[in-house]
Scaffold this motif. Structure first.
Motif, short mmCIF file in Angstrom:
data_model
loop_
_atom_site.label_atom_id
_atom_site.label_comp_id
_atom_site.label_asym_id
_atom_site.label_seq_id
_atom_site.Cartn_x
_atom_site.Cartn_y
_atom_site.Cartn_z
N GLU A 60 14.33 67.08 76.90
CA GLU A 60 14.72 65.84 77.56
C GLU A 60 14.08 64.60 76.95
O GLU A 60 14.58 63.49 77.16
CB GLU A 60 14.37 65.92 79.05
CG GLU A 60 15.12 67.03 79.78
CD GLU A 60 14.71 67.14 81.23
OE1 GLU A 60 13.72 66.45 81.61
OE2 GLU A 60 15.36 67.90 81.97
N ASP A 61 12.99 64.77 76.21
CA ASP A 61 12.36 63.61 75.59
C ASP A 61 12.97 63.28 74.23
O ASP A 61 12.57 62.31 73.58
CB ASP A 61 10.86 63.84 75.43
CG ASP A 61 10.53 65.10 74.64
OD1 ASP A 61 11.43 65.97 74.53
OD2 ASP A 61 9.40 65.23 74.14
N HIS A 84 17.10 60.03 72.85
CA HIS A 84 16.36 59.30 73.87
C HIS A 84 16.14 57.86 73.43
O HIS A 84 15.88 57.58 72.25
CB HIS A 84 15.01 59.99 74.12
CG HIS A 84 14.34 59.54 75.37
ND1 HIS A 84 13.59 58.39 75.44
CD2 HIS A 84 14.32 60.10 76.62
CE1 HIS A 84 13.12 58.25 76.67
NE2 HIS A 84 13.55 59.27 77.41
N ARG A 85 16.24 56.95 74.38
CA ARG A 85 16.16 55.52 74.06
C ARG A 85 14.81 55.13 73.47
O ARG A 85 14.70 54.08 72.82
CB ARG A 85 16.43 54.70 75.32
CG ARG A 85 15.44 54.91 76.45
CD ARG A 85 15.79 54.07 77.68
NE ARG A 85 17.10 54.42 78.20
CZ ARG A 85 17.29 55.39 79.09
NH1 ARG A 85 16.26 56.12 79.53
NH2 ARG A 85 18.48 55.66 79.53
N ILE A 143 19.55 63.17 75.29
CA ILE A 143 20.05 62.88 76.62
C ILE A 143 21.57 62.89 76.59
O ILE A 143 22.19 62.59 75.57
CB ILE A 143 19.55 61.51 77.15
CG1 ILE A 143 19.96 60.38 76.22
CG2 ILE A 143 18.04 61.52 77.33
CD1 ILE A 143 19.60 59.00 76.76
#
Length: 380
Positions: free
Chosen positions: A133-134, A151-152, A137
């Motif tokens: 998840e890091d 991931h942003r 997404i």
């Protein structure tokens, strides 16, 4: 040598529907009967150390084929099938082999970075990435039914490369991405566009990114006749072992030009010195789009011709080629039409050579359809 240029074409998300709806070329039915197809790679179950959380991919390399150079020579002779001199069905068959699964594109999610589609990831394979998840997404998008992105917090190319590399290592350890090469491919929306990050070569088809390569037709002329040098891949190569191949070919890694990469591959694969390889002429590009399970190959191959001295004999330096043989071009054409002896994408490049050197003429039924099919993929 300057790399041949292709117009830059970006792929925003809004184009996804149109791209998915585009139909592929319609190929005539083929009836190749000389030898049964030698499929490589083929599907085979693989084990994961954590089957509950990871969705297993199934593509691995096939066992080496059993044909010999004697078989190659025998099937290439005109008398083997004297009535197929102008029949293009065997060529269409090879184009189809490299362009499977267009109807399955709906099973893939767009992989988007900075509002540009850079790849396509199978929905089942994407479930593996969502565990990180890091790094990855997912988000819903009304126009395409969902996308996968990074991931942003991963804003810089180097940060993205390092983060994705760790994910790839984990997936490889669980058998989900076989054949790690430790070679990086650029992730971009089109050739020459900004590079968003770099990705392990073995992972490229699982992310459906555009991948580029260089293929060279090494030929000689004797008594007014053209001959092509053909290599046979090492029996221990993880992909397409023992199959016929170009004299020189290779993927295009991040950070090297087409011309310099070709010169490097010439030395490694055939022992061609720079004084000769620098004379190779860039003659265009071919492309194909192939879906096989979780793998989506969207490849563009830059093509080169190199006329070699009659006295030249290739000498492999990197252990990836078992042997070489020089064969008349018209007999190479017969091998392609009648067998599956060549690594599949080599067929497209050699068919292109046959067009450019007059071995396939407008008098052949299907001439224009076959010519257009050499760029069946997104050639950008």
């Amino acid at each position: 040598m300057a790399c041949c240029c292709i117009a830059k074409v970006q792929t925003p998300i809004s184009y996804f529907r149109a791209a998915a709806a585009n139909s592929r070329h319609s190929f005539p039915n083929s009836s190749i009967t000389a030898f049964p197809p030698l499929h490589s790679p083929f599907n085979h179950p693989m084990k994961s150390s954590n089957p509950r959380s990871l969705s297993v991919s199934t593509t691995v390399a096939a066992a080496p084929p059993t044909f010999s150079w004697d078989d190659v020579v025998r099937v290439s002779q005109p008398e083997f099938n004297p009535r197929d001199s102008s029949d293009l069905r065997g060529y269409f068959d090879k184009i189809k082999t490299c362009n499977r699964g267009a109807e399955l594109q709906s099973e893939f999610l767009p992989f988007v970075i900075e509002d540009q589609i850079v790849g396509y990831i199978h929905k089942s394979f994407a479930e593996n990435l969502k565990n990180f998840e890091d790094v990855f997404i997912s988000s819903e998008n009304d126009s395409v039914g969902g996308i996968l992105t990074l991931h942003r917090s991963l804003k810089l190319a180097d940060d993205r490369t390092r983060a994705v590399e760790e994910v790839i290592k984990c997936l490889a350890e669980n058998g989900l991405i076989p054949g790690i090469r430790n070679e990086l491919y650029p992730v971009t929306s089109s050739y020459g566009s900004p590079v968003f990050f770099s990705l392990e070569r073995a992972a490229a088809p699982y992310f459906g990114i555009k991948a580029y390569g260089v293929h060279m037709n090494g030929y000689v002329e004797k008594d007014g006749q053209q001959f092509l040098w053909i290599g046979r891949r090492s029996l221990v190569k993880p992909t397409f072992p023992g199959m016929l191949d170009h004299l020189v070919a290779g993927g295009l890694p991040h950070g090297i030009s087409c011309g310099e990469n070709l010169i490097k591959e010439c030395e490694e694969e055939a022992g061609i010195p720079r004084i000769l390889s620098s004379r190779a002429i860039p003659v265009g590009a071919v492309s194909y789009s192939d879906i096989d399970g979780h793998r989506f190959k969207r490849d563009v191959l830059f093509t080169y011709d190199l006329k070699l001295p009659e006295s030249f004999v290739p000498n492999n330096q990197d252990g990836e080629v078992e042997s070489f043989k020089v064969i008349p071009v018209n007999e190479v054409a017969n091998i392609i039409k009648r067998t599956h002896f060549f690594k599949s994408n080599c067929n497209i490049v050699i068919i292109d050579f046959l067009f450019r050197h007059g071995y396939i003429t407008p008098e052949c039924f299907g001439y224009l359809d076959l010519l257009q099919s050499l760029k069946s993929g997104d050639c950008s």
